[in-house]
Design an enzyme around this catalytic site. Sequence first.
Site, PDB file in Angstrom:
ATOM      1  N   GLU A  80       5.004 -37.660 -21.945  1.00  0.00           N
ATOM      2  CA  GLU A  80       5.088 -37.232 -23.575  1.00  0.00           C
ATOM      3  C   GLU A  80       5.250 -38.527 -24.456  1.00  0.00           C
ATOM      4  O   GLU A  80       4.563 -38.730 -25.358  1.00  0.00           O
ATOM      5  CB  GLU A  80       5.930 -36.127 -23.758  1.00  0.00           C
ATOM      6  CG  GLU A  80       5.676 -34.751 -23.356  1.00  0.00           C
ATOM      7  CD  GLU A  80       5.664 -34.566 -21.782  1.00  0.00           C
ATOM      8  OE1 GLU A  80       6.453 -35.465 -21.166  1.00  0.00           O
ATOM      9  OE2 GLU A  80       5.547 -33.530 -21.203  1.00  0.00           O
ATOM     10  N   HIS A 104      12.217 -23.404 -22.633  1.00  0.00           N
ATOM     11  CA  HIS A 104      11.020 -23.227 -23.056  1.00  0.00           C
ATOM     12  C   HIS A 104      11.131 -22.289 -24.413  1.00  0.00           C
ATOM     13  O   HIS A 104       9.754 -21.691 -24.652  1.00  0.00           O
ATOM     14  CB  HIS A 104      10.034 -22.555 -22.108  1.00  0.00           C
ATOM     15  CG  HIS A 104       9.416 -23.464 -21.018  1.00  0.00           C
ATOM     16  ND1 HIS A 104      10.224 -24.053 -20.138  1.00  0.00           N
ATOM     17  CD2 HIS A 104       8.077 -23.888 -20.883  1.00  0.00           C
ATOM     18  CE1 HIS A 104       9.484 -24.770 -19.418  1.00  0.00           C
ATOM     19  NE2 HIS A 104       8.035 -24.699 -19.783  1.00  0.00           N
TER      20      HIS A 104
END
Lengths: 324, 324, 334, 334
Positions: free
Chosen positions: A61, A130
């Site tokens: 990322e 999440h």
Amino acid sequence: MTKKISYREAMREAMHEALKNDPRVFLMGEDVGCYGGTYAFSKGFLDEFGPERIRDTPLSELGFVGAGIGAALGGLRPIVEVMTVNFSLLALDQIVNSAALYRHMSGGQFSVPLVIRMCTGAGRQLAAQHSHSLEGWYAHIPGIKVLAPATIEDARGMLAPALADPDPVVIFEHGGLFNVEGEMGDSWEVDITSAKVRRAGKDVAIITHGGSLPKALAAAEQLAAAGIEAEVLDLRVLRPLDTATIVASVAKCRRAVVVDEGWKSGSLAAEVMARIMENAFYELDAPVARVCSAEVPIPYAKHLEDAALPQPDKIVAAVKGLFA
Amino acid sequence: MTKKISYREAMREAMHEALKNDPRVFLMGEDVGCYGGTYAFSKGFLDEFGPERIRDTPLSELGFVGAGIGAALGGLRPIVEVMTVNFSLLALDQIVNSAALYRHMSGGQFSVPLVIRMCTGAGRQLAAQHSHSLEGWYAHIPGIKVLAPATIEDARGMLAPALADPDPVVIFEHGGLFNVEGEMGDSWEVDITSAKVRRAGKDVAIITHGGSLPKALAAAEQLAAAGIEAEVLDLRVLRPLDTATIVASVAKCRRAVVVDEGWKSGSLAAEVMARIMENAFYELDAPVARVCSAEVPIPYAKHLEDAALPQPDKIVAAVKGLFA
Amino acid sequence: MTVDHRAPPPPSGPVPWDKDFALRLLADMLRIRRLEEKSAELYGAGKIRGFLHLYIGEEAVAVGALHALSSADNVVATYREHGHALVRGMAMGAIMAEMYGKQEGCARGRGGSMHLFDAKTRLYGGNAIVGGGLPLAVGLGLAAKMQGEDRLTTCFFGDGAVAEGAFHETLNLAALWKLPVLFCCENNLYGMGTAIERAESQTDLCVKAASYDMPALRVDGMDVVAVHETTKQAVARMRKDGGPVFVEYQTYRFRAHSMFDAEIYRQKAEVEAWKTRGPIHTFTARLKAEGKLTEDEFLELDAVANTEVDVAVAFAEAGSWEPVEDLLKDVHTP
Amino acid sequence: MTVDHRAPPPPSGPVPWDKDFALRLLADMLRIRRLEEKSAELYGAGKIRGFLHLYIGEEAVAVGALHALSSADNVVATYREHGHALVRGMAMGAIMAEMYGKQEGCARGRGGSMHLFDAKTRLYGGNAIVGGGLPLAVGLGLAAKMQGEDRLTTCFFGDGAVAEGAFHETLNLAALWKLPVLFCCENNLYGMGTAIERAESQTDLCVKAASYDMPALRVDGMDVVAVHETTKQAVARMRKDGGPVFVEYQTYRFRAHSMFDAEIYRQKAEVEAWKTRGPIHTFTARLKAEGKLTEDEFLELDAVANTEVDVAVAFAEAGSWEPVEDLLKDVHTP
Ligand SMILES: Cc1ncc(C[n+]2csc(CCOP(=O)(O)OP(=O)(O)O)c2C)c(N)n1
Ligand SMILES: Cc1ncc(C[n+]2csc(CCOP(=O)(O)OP(=O)(O)O)c2C)c(N)n1
Ligand SMILES: [Mg+2]
Ligand SMILES: [Mg+2]
């Protein structure tokens, strides 16, 4: 002519159009290509546009978001997809310490015309790692624009102006909206500067954004049944905030509830309340209330997750509290 | 008996004591050892405690902060020094997605008794990448405690209870305070739960923390000369906020200004204003105002940096604005 | 670099174990398989929600590797960790109840499939951030070393995680500080839909270990015998020398990445070919060939596994929901 | 791993360049040296503030490497980048004014010493986050490749940056996508006060390149001849083959890390020994030995450099402050 499409299809169409119209645009992120997009937003793109422009990345990322910044500096118009806001924490250094600073810090010499899209929010039993709603964090950073399309039209229409923007734009797409369907005309006008009233009312302003918009609208229906006409204001643009429209709603209704899926302390809701304090204090008939997520890692079990998140009944209760 | 020591010495003494008293405590971070500590906080420690317990790390913020979390899970009491909050962005994933979540997500089985210390703030002409004030971000995260020692006593006294805490505690040390000197007694009592009134007053509450405290106190002196008696409230603990003490000050003074070196939109100041809105709305004689940093990457040039940050004269002006 | 996605010949050859031990490992593989098959079914039925990542096809790795550890050792795993939890000794009922979201689950139902935790068996999660467990493992290793404990920390992660910065920072720390961390890379050739050669410029993952001056071993992850023997070697070396070891287990996932995956990124034929290398049936065949297992014995083991699954499901079904009033329990900073 | 901190013998041997070129490189090293010596002085006088990192001792790297590039190439540098900016073609006055915080500075005085930017010479900073420039360089390389430009991107970073996850993710991306990025590692044996063997388990940094299947070269960074020739090789290879190359420049910083560093982490004798390898005086000696330089010519070059510094200081002194009203200029999201 209108047609029925989903939020997912709307965003897919928007990306498709951008890729078609501007050779500088490309899409980069984890599983945008061979997999067809984690949420199928880019299904079929790889075949149509090829692997250079539909660029699968390794799990990196920090690296690929930084590469997006560099590619923007180098003349391209990248759309970088970070699978979810949860993983974007790994890329924050590049976003905050490079993308957001470059124009000012270079004395105006460089700009970063980059669009970063990510899924945000809870509500699908994905548990604590999440389920973050951190768009409020991003909205704290000068130098980036933060968008939260909550409607089909915004999903379809916000990308083009975001790509035209000379600065980094972060788009938060709430996972709970992807399957929502709606009518979409052939023409629309979507700016990325203003908040929008989604339901007119006069008794209370419910101010919200993203995945909480449908909940706020549901609450407004319940309130209408109880004789309270709620105005529902969709912030849409989380940075810079459209203070004037917020103030107008509050001034009209004289009461307000802010609904935000972020954890309560330090939420974007707090900023909205601060703006109202600064700009509409004397218009208020009651203190502004907020409905946010409970200050807890979001649990997996459905009943606990539901209890942790804003829900229509909590919004209704908060509104009624203002009239008590 | 009191002695004059600096903020730096106070923190150094606190760490020294912790290292002496508890074999589970160790210090880990970039240049804490051979270099003597980036800001000389750990000067001499390497010789005294050895390289196992004064552990220099490679430049790997994500890695060594995560290692600190693991070491805490494994039974130690690490003090992890992240050189500055600016670099902590690289470690946020571990802090937010592991440290903050572990206790709740594991159903209470695991805890992370970790202390993370970092330098924060601007004011030393270090420019945009070295001048963030992001303690407000941290204060948004459930599961971690956030401290901001602004006085010699707090620098000396907050570490011990932080180490005794069963959960992760993040301590923000403002770079502008390191050379501040003050008298320190042999005994003191420092909790990590409450906000503290640093100057009693009755006309306006100035609510602040960290590096802005001296500025707030300076402003209070100026205001006193103009006949306004300001109460200065030091938040000290940024998460969880001590709402009761905030409300008490506001209720007493009926006017408040929040001073926060973070960028204005989405600042911790907004949260304080939201709490006041929720809990003391009817006590207010005027809307709460805030003095924050301008929404711009902090510039290097001194006159621009000064202009970007909260300053005593801006605080004075904000207070006077409440009486206009 | 290119990578051959074709399945090599199935594992074969003698099993250098006594019958008892061999059957224990076979039983564990069966327990995982049956648990997960049932989980998939229960996902379809809406009993399990959120993300569910199946380990089917990869059972030899967790079983072979974890049987090389002692109960004092730590384990850090990923979101694909039912097998690891089970082999480590967590009750199947606690796993199933967790996936149901019941408070009888190992984490009171707060974590679900991706977040199995168990202090008793030293299972430190169940981490759903790819690479997120690696720094924790280094810290656990550091704690063990600084406290003079005879305790390894085993960290499982996928080939996809190797591209993350966390991998790099972690391997460097572990090697630099000579920490007792066993890095178990479950290389199943894909990170979600991304084949390893589209994620790694250097697909020989053992070469990466060299860049940290760390010993590395590679093994056929479909062969429980090879997995176990290689891991035993690694563990012996670590208990002797103290430093970390990297092991690459070459394996393959037979099912989709998660329940949302349409699997358009790989050929059916590739998957089918790999299934011929299935760790359970190849090991079964080898044991039978050696006379260490009869068909009846196999059926018996399988029946036991299925019964355990049934009991676990019943336990989960009978479980209760954590009271909503306990939502904020275990958060001390509201 | 251990690392020998002792200085090898000073660079020597023939200089394979014509006089003109050799003197240009010598002149550039002198310009950097004099600029920085003056900067240190001005720091003492309070004219320059914030962080100031001197490149003194390392001049051969920027000078030798950057003279191997074309003006179409991109450069990404660190906070120790005065030399890179100067060699790249930024006016010394713009650098000095930037350090003064004047609006005549290259970034209007907003960035200071650590943030030199220049669109004209394609200098993309001046990045004060260790490793922060690496992903940007990959992106610039990607843009060049996708747009079919004949443009390399050169990224400078220190040995300390090698431990950062950003290094790993970046090298992998560059190698995987075959991007024209030249990775210039300025290995001066220390990251702040941390010696490389206390930061890297594998201190042979070229081994790291192999873990990304990337070609690597190592060169004496105190020898401007070797630096330039090796970089030329790397550049030629990149223009032909397209992919990235990693170069390790072995160099040494003669001064403290920054103006706040008490330098207790290294021995004075070590520093003194390395000074005998100083890139300016050893190159000067070699040129003189070959008859390519006279003492008068040297003094002349030095005088020119000093004059340039004086002019730059005068320029900075005469500069003006950006009006406070312009504070929010260039931020579009208040
Ligand atoms: C930091 C991060 N990025 C992305 C994801 C989404 N994601 C979950 S699993 C996965 C693939 C991981 O592949 P690998 O490491 O090979 O493990 P495998 O699933 O094959 O066992 C991805 C991309 C994530 N969970 N965390
Ligand atoms: C991410 C990050 N961590 C820490 C720092 C503080 N810091 C600045 S320079 C430096 C040392 C870097 O060493 P190296 O990469 O070898 O470069 P050198 O200074 O030796 O040229 C450190 C620790 C930083 N700027 N950024
Ligand atoms: Mg994989
Ligand atoms: Mg260095």
